[in-house]
Design an enzyme around this catalytic site. Sequence first.
Site, mmCIF file in Angstrom:
data_model
loop_
_atom_site.group_PDB
_atom_site.id
_atom_site.type_symbol
_atom_site.label_atom_id
_atom_site.label_comp_id
_atom_site.label_asym_id
_atom_site.label_seq_id
_atom_site.Cartn_x
_atom_site.Cartn_y
_atom_site.Cartn_z
ATOM 1 C CG HIS A 68 21.167 37.445 78.319
ATOM 2 N ND1 HIS A 68 22.141 36.535 78.651
ATOM 3 C CD2 HIS A 68 20.757 38.015 79.483
ATOM 4 C CE1 HIS A 68 22.308 36.533 79.978
ATOM 5 N NE2 HIS A 68 21.485 37.437 80.499
ATOM 6 C CB SER A 75 22.933 44.752 47.152
ATOM 7 O OG SER A 75 22.810 43.682 46.248
ATOM 8 C CE LYS A 123 21.368 43.770 51.795
ATOM 9 N NZ LYS A 123 21.679 42.407 51.580
ATOM 10 C CD GLU A 148 28.407 44.497 56.915
ATOM 11 O OE1 GLU A 148 28.183 43.291 56.735
ATOM 12 O OE2 GLU A 148 28.113 45.371 56.088
#
Length: 449
Positions: free
Chosen positions: A143, A264, A270, A277
């Site tokens: 979970h 970024s 970043k 992704e």
Amino acid sequence: MNDYSEYTVSIHYDRRLYRQDIAGSIVHARMLARQGIIAEEDADLIIEGLGKISTEIEAGEFPWDSSLEDLHMNIETRLRQLIGPAAGRLHTGRSRNDQVALDMRLYTKEIIEKTIEGLHGVQQALVSLADRYRDVVMPGYTHLQRAQPVLFAHHMLAYFQMFQRDIERFRDCHSRTDVLPLGSGALAGVAYPTDREYLARELGFSQTSANSMDAVSDRDFLVEYLSATSICMMHLSRLSEEIVVWSSREFEFIRLSDEFTTGSSIMPQKRNPDFAELARGKTGRVYGHLMGLLTVLKGLPLTYNRDLQEDKEGFFDSSDTLLATLHVFHGMLNGLTLNAERVTRVSGESFVLATDMADYLVRKGVPFREAHGAMQELCGYCESTGKELLDLRLEELQRFSPRFADDVYRITPASSAAARDNPGGTAPNRVAHELEQAKKLLQEGSDGL
Ligand code: ARG
């Protein structure tokens, strides 16, 4: 070309099949001559002409013409320009229906071989990670909540197993793709004494199709390929998700190499895991192509229908996507570093050892349910006081069970993992065995399909 005929054109994507198409034609011409169906001299001319065409295509000099619709017509037309009327004999005892089925099967077999190679590369990278950090304990999750300590190697090898099943699926698909359709003609077979065994042997097929009507209209092998590809992308997508989560500041479990992160444009801090992704995102289109082909096929009466031309683009896109993703994962996993100190530290925090403390009580004679209840209360107590389980003094622990003694403090993430000492468990000796088995599978796998 009028505006309407453009609708039927496939040359801009089926030209990818040129090597398979030419190989099939060469063997077909040779077979026709061996069987006395066409003259030797004509076969020689055809084969020479096809060789020239292949050179032209590879040199980027082939005059592709979209008014000729598809690859097969482009090659046949060019052959006539190069060798004259003998070209007209090549299509004896053949139809574009069994020809295109042949091309797709030859192409798919090659792609499956490359896919398995790519999967071996990813498995190799997982094995190296497991080897490099073989003793590191980390929290295992259910979970997405910290559950029990596991070896990082065990986690990596879980993915090894998924990819092993993928390899088996691709091999299985290969065995059903490995069937020669040529010789089926348009649908009913051919009215010439062709030698299909010869064709199969020369083109590297282990079987010839048993039913001409099925052979020209069957695309199950592509459905199977797309299905195995979808499952494999699903696995890669799950691993992507872990990489995204683990490389976040909240987790800080891993660091990706610079090659596999992007900055970024406005936030200088970043290190975005874009590759993971994108792999997760590209899984969507691969699923889509599977659904697309199933839908193309579902209403088709026997035998060939032009709808079948729609089998190609989604298939090419899926196989390109999978091969590229496997390549990226090979690099990304090889360049990944584990924050071993942190994962080990957190695997002793946040009640990850609660099950082990319950097991401890069981070993002291407490029934499991009772031990579990005592641990639940203990966890609640720790939460309200902001303490970790094993930061409690013995007197505090004994308030929840009198069976706690000094030796409870010997429970550590490492002892917890070591206790899971049954086949398939996370104890170091079990994982070491698993790692050996994985290496053996890789070794065997590199010996061929
Ligand atoms: N471009 C066609 C395809 O991909 C080739 C076969 C065409 N056959 C035909 N009878 N029109 O399916």
